[in-house]
Motif scaffolding. Structure first.
Motif, PDB file in Angstrom:
ATOM      1  N   SER A  10       0.811  -1.205   0.000  1.00  0.00           N
ATOM      2  CA  SER A  10       0.000   0.000   0.000  1.00  0.00           C
ATOM      3  C   SER A  10       0.849   1.261   0.000  1.00  0.00           C
ATOM      4  CB  SER A  10      -0.945   0.006   1.213  1.00  0.00           C
ATOM      5  OG  SER A  10      -0.211   0.008   2.407  1.00  0.00           O
ATOM      6  N   VAL A  11       2.147   1.155   0.314  1.00  0.00           N
ATOM      7  CA  VAL A  11       3.021   2.315   0.305  1.00  0.00           C
ATOM      8  C   VAL A  11       3.722   2.432  -1.047  1.00  0.00           C
ATOM      9  CG1 VAL A  11       5.062   3.327   1.339  1.00  0.00           C
ATOM     10  CG2 VAL A  11       3.307   2.329   2.793  1.00  0.00           C
ATOM     11  N   ARG A  36      -4.183   6.020   0.020  1.00  0.00           N
ATOM     12  CA  ARG A  36      -3.212   6.430   1.028  1.00  0.00           C
ATOM     13  C   ARG A  36      -2.010   7.037   0.305  1.00  0.00           C
ATOM     14  NH1 ARG A  36      -2.686   2.753   4.569  1.00  0.00           N
ATOM     15  NH2 ARG A  36      -0.647   3.335   5.326  1.00  0.00           N
ATOM     16  N   TRP A  37      -1.105   7.615   1.049  1.00  0.00           N
ATOM     17  CA  TRP A  37       0.118   8.178   0.470  1.00  0.00           C
ATOM     18  C   TRP A  37       0.964   7.024  -0.065  1.00  0.00           C
ATOM     19  CZ3 TRP A  37       1.906  12.925  -0.712  1.00  0.00           C
ATOM     20  CH2 TRP A  37       3.280  13.103  -0.897  1.00  0.00           C
ATOM     21  N   HIS A  38       1.191   6.982  -1.379  1.00  0.00           N
ATOM     22  CA  HIS A  38       1.941   5.882  -1.963  1.00  0.00           C
ATOM     23  C   HIS A  38       2.522   6.299  -3.312  1.00  0.00           C
ATOM     24  CE1 HIS A  38      -1.907   5.495  -4.037  1.00  0.00           C
ATOM     25  NE2 HIS A  38      -1.314   4.766  -4.937  1.00  0.00           N
ATOM     26  N   ASN A  79      -1.940  11.042  -3.065  1.00  0.00           N
ATOM     27  CA  ASN A  79      -3.055  10.559  -2.250  1.00  0.00           C
ATOM     28  C   ASN A  79      -4.211  11.537  -2.392  1.00  0.00           C
ATOM     29  OD1 ASN A  79      -4.555   9.022  -0.458  1.00  0.00           O
ATOM     30  ND2 ASN A  79      -3.721  10.036   1.352  1.00  0.00           N
ATOM     31  N   VAL A  81      -7.624  12.557  -0.269  1.00  0.00           N
ATOM     32  CA  VAL A  81      -8.321  12.386   1.006  1.00  0.00           C
ATOM     33  C   VAL A  81      -9.686  13.058   0.905  1.00  0.00           C
ATOM     34  CG1 VAL A  81      -8.269  12.810   3.485  1.00  0.00           C
ATOM     35  CG2 VAL A  81      -6.133  12.325   2.254  1.00  0.00           C
ATOM     36  N   SER A 189       7.277   5.832   4.655  1.00  0.00           N
ATOM     37  CA  SER A 189       6.023   6.178   3.984  1.00  0.00           C
ATOM     38  C   SER A 189       4.826   5.896   4.882  1.00  0.00           C
ATOM     39  CB  SER A 189       5.873   5.395   2.672  1.00  0.00           C
ATOM     40  OG  SER A 189       6.740   5.888   1.692  1.00  0.00           O
ATOM     41  N   GLU A 190       4.884   4.797   5.607  1.00  0.00           N
ATOM     42  CA  GLU A 190       3.779   4.479   6.521  1.00  0.00           C
ATOM     43  C   GLU A 190       3.715   5.487   7.663  1.00  0.00           C
ATOM     44  OE1 GLU A 190       0.595   2.864   8.468  1.00  0.00           O
ATOM     45  OE2 GLU A 190       1.258   2.781   6.395  1.00  0.00           O
ATOM     46  N   HIS A 193       2.296   8.667   6.231  1.00  0.00           N
ATOM     47  CA  HIS A 193       0.852   8.540   6.024  1.00  0.00           C
ATOM     48  C   HIS A 193       0.102   8.749   7.342  1.00  0.00           C
ATOM     49  CE1 HIS A 193      -2.966   7.119   4.446  1.00  0.00           C
ATOM     50  NE2 HIS A 193      -3.062   6.326   5.488  1.00  0.00           N
ATOM     51  N   CYS A 194       0.600   8.175   8.420  1.00  0.00           N
ATOM     52  CA  CYS A 194      -0.029   8.360   9.734  1.00  0.00           C
ATOM     53  C   CYS A 194       0.015   9.824  10.155  1.00  0.00           C
ATOM     54  CB  CYS A 194       0.668   7.486  10.779  1.00  0.00           C
ATOM     55  SG  CYS A 194       0.444   5.707  10.532  1.00  0.00           S
ATOM     56  N   THR A 197      -2.479  11.808   8.015  1.00  0.00           N
ATOM     57  CA  THR A 197      -3.839  11.473   8.447  1.00  0.00           C
ATOM     58  C   THR A 197      -4.195  12.251   9.706  1.00  0.00           C
ATOM     59  OG1 THR A 197      -3.711   9.255   7.479  1.00  0.00           O
ATOM     60  CG2 THR A 197      -5.349   9.604   9.210  1.00  0.00           C
TER      61      THR A 197
END
Length: 295
Positions: A10-11, A36-38, A79, A81, A189-190, A193-194, A197
Motif C-alpha cells: 500500500s506504500v 493512502r500516500w503511496h 493521495n 483524502v 512512507s507508513e 501517512h499516519c 492522516t
C-alpha cells in the motif's frame, strides 16, 4: 515502526497488471487500502467520481471534487483524502488506468506518431491536473476503455495519452513544484501517512509539529525531516497548503462566509488567511469563489 506485507503493497503499490493487457483499468471505493500516500513505477490517469477533499501530489495540495482528472507520473507520491463522516463510504470514488511508462517510451521510439508521449510522461512526474474540454473528452475515453478488449483497449490508452499531450495550456496545470526523485521507503512512507492522516483530522485546530511527533511517537527532528523528504517543502508549508486546500473546498462546496471558512480551515485570523491564500492561489478567497462559480 515495522511494516507488514500489506503495508509494503500500500506504500509502494504493487500494481498487478492484466495478463491479457498492457494496462490496468481499476475502480475502487473510498475508504480503500490503496487510498493512502503511496507511489509506484507505473503512470496513472486518475478520475475522482464522487466526494470532495484534498489531493496531495508531490509538494502540491489541491482541493478536488467530482470530475477531477489527473495524470500521475512514475514514482510520484500521491493521495486523495475525501472529506467524509466516520463510517461513510463513497462507492466507486476512484476510476483509473495504470501503465508501464518504459513500454510507452520504447513504443514511441519505434512509432513516430507517438512522439508527444515521452515529453508528456516527463512532465507527468510533477503531476498534471486537467480541466475544460480536455477533461470532458478524456473522461469519456477513460470510461470507454473499461469495455474494450485486445488492440482496441491499448488503442484507447494511446488515444487518451495523445489527448492529454495536446491539452492547451489553460486546460492543464502542472502541480508539484519539485521533482520527488527519491520517494520515502516503506517504513517512512507508513509513518508519513499516519502523520498526514493526523493533520487532516486536526486541521481545524492549532496543530503543531510537536503534536504530530507525539501522535506518531517520533522526535520532532525526525518528523521535520520526514516532511521535507516526502514533499520537498517541509512541515510548515505542507500544513499551510493543506489548510488552503480545505479552504478552497469549503469555498466551492458550501456557502459559508469567508470568515467562517478561515477558521474552519485552521487559520487563526483573517489577515493571515488572506495572505496565505493569495500566496498559494494567486487570488483572494472571495475572488477564488467568484471565479469558480463563473466556470
Amino acid at each position: 515502526m515495522a511494516a507488514s506485507a500489506d503495508l509494503v503493497e500500500s506504500v509502494r503499490e504493487l500494481v498487478l497488471m492484466d495478463s491479457a493487457s498492457a494496462l490496468r483499468w481499476f475502480q475502487h471505493d473510498y475508504p480503500h487500502p490503496l487510498a493512502r500516500w503511496h507511489h509506484h513505477p507505473e503512470i496513472e490517469i486518475h478520475l475522482i467520481t464522487g466526494s470532495s477533499g484534498t489531493a496531495q501530489i508531490g509538494s502540491a495540495a489541491r482541493a478536488f471534487g467530482p470530475g477531477a482528472l489527473y495524470l500521475i507520473g512514475s514514482e510520484l507520491p500521491h493521495n486523495w483524502v475525501s472529506s467524509v463522516q466516520d463510517g461513510e463510504t463513497v462507492p466507486g470514488r476512484d476510476l483509473l488506468i495504470q501503465a508501464d511508462p518504459e513500454l510507452l517510451i520504447r513504443l514511441a521510439e519505434l512509432v513516430p506518431d507517438l512522439n508527444r508521449i515521452p515529453p508528456l510522461l516527463a512532465t507527468a512526474r510533477y503531476g498534471i491536473q486537467y480541466a475544460g474540454a480536455t477533461r470532458e473528452r478524456a473522461v469519456q475515453v477513460l470510461g470507454d476503455i473499461r469495455d474494450r478488449r485486445g488492440a482496441m483497449r491499448f488503442a484507447g490508452l494511446l488515444e487518451l495519452l495523445d489527448l492529454l499531450a495536446g491539452a492547451p495550456a489553460h486546460e492543464r496545470e502542472v502541480l508539484s513544484e519539485q521533482l520527488i526523485d527519491t520517494p520515502l521507503g516503506t517504513d517512512d512512507s507508513e509513518i508519513f501517512h499516519c502523520a498526514v492522516t493526523y493533520l487532516h483530522e486536526h486541521l481545524g485546530e492549532r496543530v503543531q509539529l510537536a503534536d504530530v511527533a507525539h501522535e506518531i511517537q517520533m522526535s520532532e527532528t525526525h518528523v521535520s525531516r520526514l516532511f521535507s523528504r516526502a514533499t520537498g517543502v517541509g512541515f510548515a508549508r505542507t500544513v499551510i497548503r493543506l489548510r488552503v486546500s480545505e479552504a478552497c473546498r469549503l469555498l466551492l462546496r458550501t456557502d459559508l462566509p469567508v470568515a467562517d471558512v478561515c477558521f474552519r480551515a485552521g487559520f487563526t485570523n483573517l489577515s493571515n488567511f488572506n495572505r496565505r491564500f493569495r500566496e498559494e492561489t494567486g487570488m483572494t478567497p472571495r475572488a477564488y469563489r467568484a471565479a469558480q462559480l463563473i466556470e
